[in-house]
Design a protein around this motif. Structure first.
Motif, PDB file in Angstrom:
ATOM      1  N   THR A  82       0.851  -1.177   0.000  1.00 20.48           N
ATOM      2  CA  THR A  82       0.000   0.000   0.000  1.00 20.48           C
ATOM      3  C   THR A  82       0.893   1.235   0.000  1.00 20.48           C
ATOM      4  O   THR A  82       2.053   1.163   0.426  1.00 20.48           O
ATOM      5  CB  THR A  82      -0.931   0.055   1.233  1.00 20.48           C
ATOM      6  N   TRP A  83       0.369   2.348  -0.497  1.00 19.35           N
ATOM      7  CA  TRP A  83       1.090   3.613  -0.446  1.00 19.35           C
ATOM      8  C   TRP A  83       0.098   4.760  -0.435  1.00 19.35           C
ATOM      9  O   TRP A  83      -1.079   4.580  -0.726  1.00 19.35           O
ATOM     10  CB  TRP A  83       2.092   3.767  -1.591  1.00 19.35           C
ATOM     11  N   ARG A  84       0.595   5.946  -0.050  1.00 14.83           N
ATOM     12  CA  ARG A  84      -0.231   7.152   0.057  1.00 14.83           C
ATOM     13  C   ARG A  84       0.379   8.301  -0.735  1.00 14.83           C
ATOM     14  O   ARG A  84       1.590   8.392  -0.866  1.00 14.83           O
ATOM     15  CB  ARG A  84      -0.327   7.619   1.512  1.00 14.83           C
ATOM     16  N   LEU A  85      -0.500   9.160  -1.179  1.00 15.74           N
ATOM     17  CA  LEU A  85      -0.118  10.435  -1.775  1.00 15.74           C
ATOM     18  C   LEU A  85      -1.013  11.480  -1.104  1.00 15.74           C
ATOM     19  O   LEU A  85      -2.213  11.544  -1.382  1.00 15.74           O
ATOM     20  CB  LEU A  85      -0.331  10.416  -3.292  1.00 15.74           C
ATOM     21  N   GLU A  86      -0.447  12.234  -0.179  1.00 13.48           N
ATOM     22  CA  GLU A  86      -1.220  13.196   0.604  1.00 13.48           C
ATOM     23  C   GLU A  86      -1.586  14.424  -0.227  1.00 13.48           C
ATOM     24  O   GLU A  86      -0.782  14.912  -1.022  1.00 13.48           O
ATOM     25  CB  GLU A  86      -0.409  13.650   1.823  1.00 13.48           C
ATOM     26  N   GLU A 101      12.022  14.749  -6.621  1.00 10.47           N
ATOM     27  CA  GLU A 101      12.713  13.813  -5.728  1.00 10.47           C
ATOM     28  C   GLU A 101      12.094  13.821  -4.331  1.00 10.47           C
ATOM     29  O   GLU A 101      11.898  12.759  -3.737  1.00 10.47           O
ATOM     30  CB  GLU A 101      14.193  14.187  -5.651  1.00 10.47           C
ATOM     31  N   GLU A 102      11.772  14.991  -3.822  1.00 11.56           N
ATOM     32  CA  GLU A 102      11.184  15.085  -2.482  1.00 11.56           C
ATOM     33  C   GLU A 102       9.799  14.448  -2.437  1.00 11.56           C
ATOM     34  O   GLU A 102       9.465  13.720  -1.494  1.00 11.56           O
ATOM     35  CB  GLU A 102      11.092  16.556  -2.044  1.00 11.56           C
ATOM     36  N   LEU A 103       8.999  14.693  -3.461  1.00 15.73           N
ATOM     37  CA  LEU A 103       7.674  14.074  -3.512  1.00 15.73           C
ATOM     38  C   LEU A 103       7.796  12.561  -3.627  1.00 15.73           C
ATOM     39  O   LEU A 103       7.110  11.820  -2.915  1.00 15.73           O
ATOM     40  CB  LEU A 103       6.860  14.631  -4.679  1.00 15.73           C
ATOM     41  N   SER A 104       8.664  12.098  -4.508  1.00 15.92           N
ATOM     42  CA  SER A 104       8.875  10.654  -4.665  1.00 15.92           C
ATOM     43  C   SER A 104       9.287  10.013  -3.344  1.00 15.92           C
ATOM     44  O   SER A 104       8.795   8.941  -2.988  1.00 15.92           O
ATOM     45  CB  SER A 104       9.946  10.378  -5.720  1.00 15.92           C
ATOM     46  N   GLN A 105      10.180  10.671  -2.625  1.00 16.21           N
ATOM     47  CA  GLN A 105      10.647  10.115  -1.355  1.00 16.21           C
ATOM     48  C   GLN A 105       9.509  10.010  -0.339  1.00 16.21           C
ATOM     49  O   GLN A 105       9.407   9.030   0.383  1.00 16.21           O
ATOM     50  CB  GLN A 105      11.796  10.946  -0.774  1.00 16.21           C
ATOM     51  N   ARG A 106       8.645  10.994  -0.309  1.00 14.60           N
ATOM     52  CA  ARG A 106       7.503  10.943   0.615  1.00 14.60           C
ATOM     53  C   ARG A 106       6.582   9.775   0.283  1.00 14.60           C
ATOM     54  O   ARG A 106       6.113   9.068   1.172  1.00 14.60           O
ATOM     55  CB  ARG A 106       6.731  12.258   0.600  1.00 14.60           C
ATOM     56  N   LEU A 108       7.410   7.026  -1.370  1.00 12.63           N
ATOM     57  CA  LEU A 108       8.129   5.781  -1.062  1.00 12.63           C
ATOM     58  C   LEU A 108       8.217   5.542   0.445  1.00 12.63           C
ATOM     59  O   LEU A 108       8.154   4.394   0.897  1.00 12.63           O
ATOM     60  CB  LEU A 108       9.516   5.791  -1.690  1.00 12.63           C
ATOM     61  N   ASP A 109       8.329   6.612   1.226  1.00 14.18           N
ATOM     62  CA  ASP A 109       8.342   6.460   2.685  1.00 14.18           C
ATOM     63  C   ASP A 109       7.005   5.942   3.211  1.00 14.18           C
ATOM     64  O   ASP A 109       6.955   5.316   4.263  1.00 14.18           O
ATOM     65  CB  ASP A 109       8.682   7.787   3.374  1.00 14.18           C
ATOM     66  N   SER A 110       5.930   6.215   2.478  1.00 13.87           N
ATOM     67  CA  SER A 110       4.606   5.741   2.901  1.00 13.87           C
ATOM     68  C   SER A 110       4.350   4.295   2.481  1.00 13.87           C
ATOM     69  O   SER A 110       3.369   3.675   2.927  1.00 13.87           O
ATOM     70  CB  SER A 110       3.518   6.627   2.292  1.00 13.87           C
TER      71      SER A 110
END
Length: 117
Positions: A82-86, A101-106, A108-110
């Protein structure tokens, strides 16, 4: 966004980016379930990226950003991750406060892999 109903427009955008949508609903958030083309142990980051890109492209028009909750399936009853995009991340990205890169990392962190921690 085009003349389709919002859910149909989202599904069309995802399918156009090679995402095999199994179910989609738009309520308080977008609830997306899709069948991966890469049914390995770990989710394919490129495929996640294509889904995120499709969603970001929609926010360039009339679609107001909302949070996306995605479930990735290996098969009908086998959840891979599962993953999220806030919504706040989308707004920050569109405003230039977050780069690719920052958005991708967020995102991937989710990412939560089933059977993982």
């Amino acid at each position: 966004m085009n003349d389709l109903e919002p859910a149909a427009a989202v599904e069309e955008a995802l399918r156009g980016n090679g995402i095999s949508v199994e179910s989609l609903s738009l309520e308080e958030s977008v609830s997306l379930t899709y069948l991966t083309a890469f049914p390995d142990v770990e989710p394919d980051h490129g495929e996640v990226g294509r889904a995120v890109t499709a969603l970001l492209e929609l926010t360039g028009g009339d679609w107001e950003p909302i949070t996306v909750e995605a479930t990735v399936l290996r098969s009908e009853s086998d959840v891979q991750a599962t993953w999220r995009l806030e919504a706040d991340w989308i707004r920050a990205y569109n405003d230039g406060a977050l780069n690719d890169e920052e958005l991708s990392q967020r995102v991937l962190d989710s990412l939560y892999e089933e059977g993982g921690e």
